[in-house]
Design an enzyme around this catalytic site. Structure first.
Site, PDB file in Angstrom:
ATOM      1  N   HIS A   8      43.102 -12.266 -13.628  1.00 60.88           N
ATOM      2  CA  HIS A   8      44.060 -13.372 -13.565  1.00 60.88           C
ATOM      3  C   HIS A   8      43.224 -14.635 -13.330  1.00 60.88           C
ATOM      4  O   HIS A   8      42.141 -14.556 -12.744  1.00 60.88           O
ATOM      5  CB  HIS A   8      44.984 -13.113 -12.375  1.00 60.88           C
ATOM      6  N   ASP A  22      40.915  -8.407  -5.890  1.00 63.54           N
ATOM      7  CA  ASP A  22      42.163  -9.140  -6.063  1.00 63.54           C
ATOM      8  C   ASP A  22      43.243  -8.064  -6.141  1.00 63.54           C
ATOM      9  O   ASP A  22      43.408  -7.398  -7.163  1.00 63.54           O
ATOM     10  CB  ASP A  22      42.099  -9.968  -7.354  1.00 63.54           C
ATOM     11  N   GLN A  37      48.202  -7.248  -7.636  1.00 64.58           N
ATOM     12  CA  GLN A  37      49.016  -6.339  -8.453  1.00 64.58           C
ATOM     13  C   GLN A  37      48.821  -4.889  -8.003  1.00 64.58           C
ATOM     14  O   GLN A  37      49.248  -3.972  -8.704  1.00 64.58           O
ATOM     15  CB  GLN A  37      48.627  -6.454  -9.942  1.00 64.58           C
ATOM     16  N   LYS A  78      55.010 -10.835  -4.176  1.00 63.67           N
ATOM     17  CA  LYS A  78      54.978  -9.780  -5.186  1.00 63.67           C
ATOM     18  C   LYS A  78      55.313  -8.424  -4.572  1.00 63.67           C
ATOM     19  O   LYS A  78      55.229  -7.386  -5.226  1.00 63.67           O
ATOM     20  CB  LYS A  78      53.604  -9.722  -5.849  1.00 63.67           C
ATOM     21  N   CYS A  91      48.670 -16.075 -17.452  1.00 61.11           N
ATOM     22  CA  CYS A  91      47.573 -16.604 -16.632  1.00 61.11           C
ATOM     23  C   CYS A  91      46.296 -15.780 -16.800  1.00 61.11           C
ATOM     24  O   CYS A  91      45.578 -15.528 -15.829  1.00 61.11           O
ATOM     25  CB  CYS A  91      47.934 -16.652 -15.149  1.00 61.11           C
TER      26      CYS A  91
END
Lengths: 134, 404
Positions: free
Chosen positions: B120, B196, B199, B222, B360
């Site tokens: 991302h 990261d 997700q 999220k 993104c």
């Protein structure tokens, strides 16, 4: 008939009018929106301050493609001043009405064209190439 | 897992869009919030609102306790050693900016930061800012089906990057990375490892202690929590060494006109009045997820993914991107002859919310040679009926655009 896209939009998306590139142009304007990925390239021939010929190409959604295509029809023979006067509302009506969430797609071509003409006038040159980010 | 009951916890799912019941399939962008989270935020403002770490009065003690509890709950959720290792930020992007700034202080000209091409923008752009100091940013290549190219990874790690920052899972394709292996490979190359996890954590269990990862970043919104709250986990000994990112109120222990001394962890990295209500709401979101069980949620998503993928494969002219296995409940696709925005608009008319565009992740789009995709992403409150409506919607797209 569906309620989202007018037949005109669908027709112009599949068979856009004035699609392509002029070899002999005064303005070449490439513009797009990097965040949505749409890109439009106008090539314009100006004579006596009027649009003598215009073509567009690029890649975009149904609405931005149809809108840019219809715009090339609309501005043919018009003066720079007259082109500036075409409003978003007028464009929307010409397209048979688009959904609210997609106004930006509809105005993409118009923004590029307006900016390109402005740059052309400002430059005082006979031929310009500009890249415009919307 | 009782989906019907879960769905009832989400007031927004009763909303009608264009006359249709909302089918929300943009969970990778943000998730909806259960009534428990909404009420927790309201309750805080109605009963406990005061600034934290300030007044010597009862109300301030209450809000401080609640806010600190949220840090403790987060530590437990990812199995961190203690709450000192949990910094609340605005979102994943801010967490990674903090790292880029603070770790960047110690990097020297020609040092390398390694990231990947499936990231991302939030795990690319902050690192690019270090180029101003002459630091190099390199990218691990991806395969055609959106996985990391292992050979290229090994080669790039052999050049001893100082930092290896990678995503736990791709927000575009759903590719789930083997984080255990990647952390080990990073460590073997003596790099600081950063995941990261924006997700990842809402779908897969994570144990930062066992994993031995140095930093992870993720966002509350999220995972059923409020917007404006993000997390940075870091190993205590590393955080202790690092200079603060933002400075000012609350992050200091002593200030004179000449010099300031930093507050203890994690407050050293939380400058100014924080998003107290957001943190408190986030704690309830974590509790909600723990009660249902991350593994259960993952299983449910996988069922929906398999079902919808199979149904889509029956339709002509659909291209699905990403790996076949080891992926999240994300379907990134294109309908031949139709722009993704138009796919999304047709579905929207039926109340079905999906994302379209480059998500993104422009470098990944370039790598795949496409301008964008349409993307449906499932979460715990989605049902088989949602998947059916989505499939019907795609058929409608083909009808309207007369593509076969």
């Amino acid at each position: 008939m569906n309620e989202i896209y007018s037949e005109l939009i669908l027709d112009l998306y599949k068979n856009p009018l004035n699609y392509g590139e002029l070899k002999n142009f005064n303005i070449k304007a490439e513009g797009g929106n990097p965040s949505c990925g749409d890109l439009v390239i106008f090539t314009i021939k100006i004579e006596n301050n009027k649009v003598k010929d215009i073509k567009f190409k690029g890649h975009g959604c149904a609405i931005s493609t149809a809108s840019s295509s219809l715009l090339t029809e609309k501005v043919l023979g018009k003066t720079i001043k007259e082109i500036k006067k075409i409003s978003d509302k007028e464009l929307n009506e010409m397209l048979g009405g688009i959904i609210q969430t997609r106004i930006k797609c509809m105005t993409l071509g118009k923004r590029v064209l307006d900016k390109a003409i402005e740059e052309y006038k400002k430059s005082g040159k006979n031929k310009i190439k500009v890249t415009i980010r919307i | 897992m009782n989906i019907k009951k879960i769905k009832e916890d989400f007031p927004i799912l009763k909303k009608k869009i264009n006359g249709f019941e909302l089918v929300y399939l943009d969970n990778s962008a943000t998730t909806q919030k259960p009534i428990q989270v909404i009420e927790a935020v309201n309750c805080y403002y109605e009963n406990n609102n005061a600034n934290v770490h300030r007044g010597g009065y009862e109300l301030s003690r209450e809000s401080t306790d609640l806010y600190e509890e949220a840090h403790k709950e987060t530590a437990e959720f990812i199995k961190a050693k203690k709450m000192e290792e949990i910094i609340f930020t605005k979102n994943t992007t801010e967490s990674i900016n903090l790292l880029s700034f603070s770790l960047g202080e110690k990097l020297k000209k020609n040092d390398v930061v390694l990231t990947t091409k499936i990231e991302h923008h939030s795990n690319i752009v902050p690192w690019q800012q270090l180029k101003r100091k002459g630091i190099k940013v390199e990218f691990v290549e991806v395969t055609k089906d959106g996985k990391l190219n292992e050979k290229d990874l090994e080669e790039k790690l052999s050049f001893k990057p100082k930092i290896f920052a990678f995503t736990g899972a791709s927000n575009v394709l759903g590719t789930v990375n083997d984080i255990k292996k990647l952390v080990k490979q990073g460590k073997d190359a003596d790099a600081l490892t950063i995941i990261d996890a924006a997700q990842f954590v809402q779908h897969k269990k994570i144990n930062v202690k066992k994993l031995n990862v140095d930093f992870i970043a993720f966002s509350s919104h999220k995972m059923l929590g409020p917007t404006g709250i993000g997390v940075l986990y870091g190993k205590e000994e590393l955080l202790e060494e690092m200079p603060p990112f933002m400075t000012g109120g609350d992050m200091i222990s002593k200030v004179s006109c000449e010099k300031s001394y930093w507050n203890s962890l994690p407050w050293k990295f939380e400058a100014g009045t924080p998003n107290i209500a957001g943190g408190i709401g986030f704690r309830i979101a974590l509790k909600y997820l723990e009660r249902i069980g991350i593994e259960e949620i993952d299983k449910h998503e996988q069922k929906l993914l398999n079902y919808a993928t199979k149904e889509m494969q029956e339709i002509d002219g659909i291209e699905i991107f990403g790996p076949e296995k080891n992926k999240l409940g994300i379907i990134s696709f294109n309908v031949k002859g139709v722009h993704p925005h138009d796919v999304s608009s047709v579905l929207d008319r039926k109340g079905i919310a999906i994302r379209s565009g480059n998500h993104c992740a422009q470098p990944l789009m370039e790598e795949l040679g496409i301008k964008g995709t349409a993307r449906a992403s499932f979460y715990l409150y989605n049902t088989k009926e949602d998947a059916d409506k989505f499939i019907e919607g795609i058929k409608e797209v083909k009808k309207i655009f007369k593509v076969d």
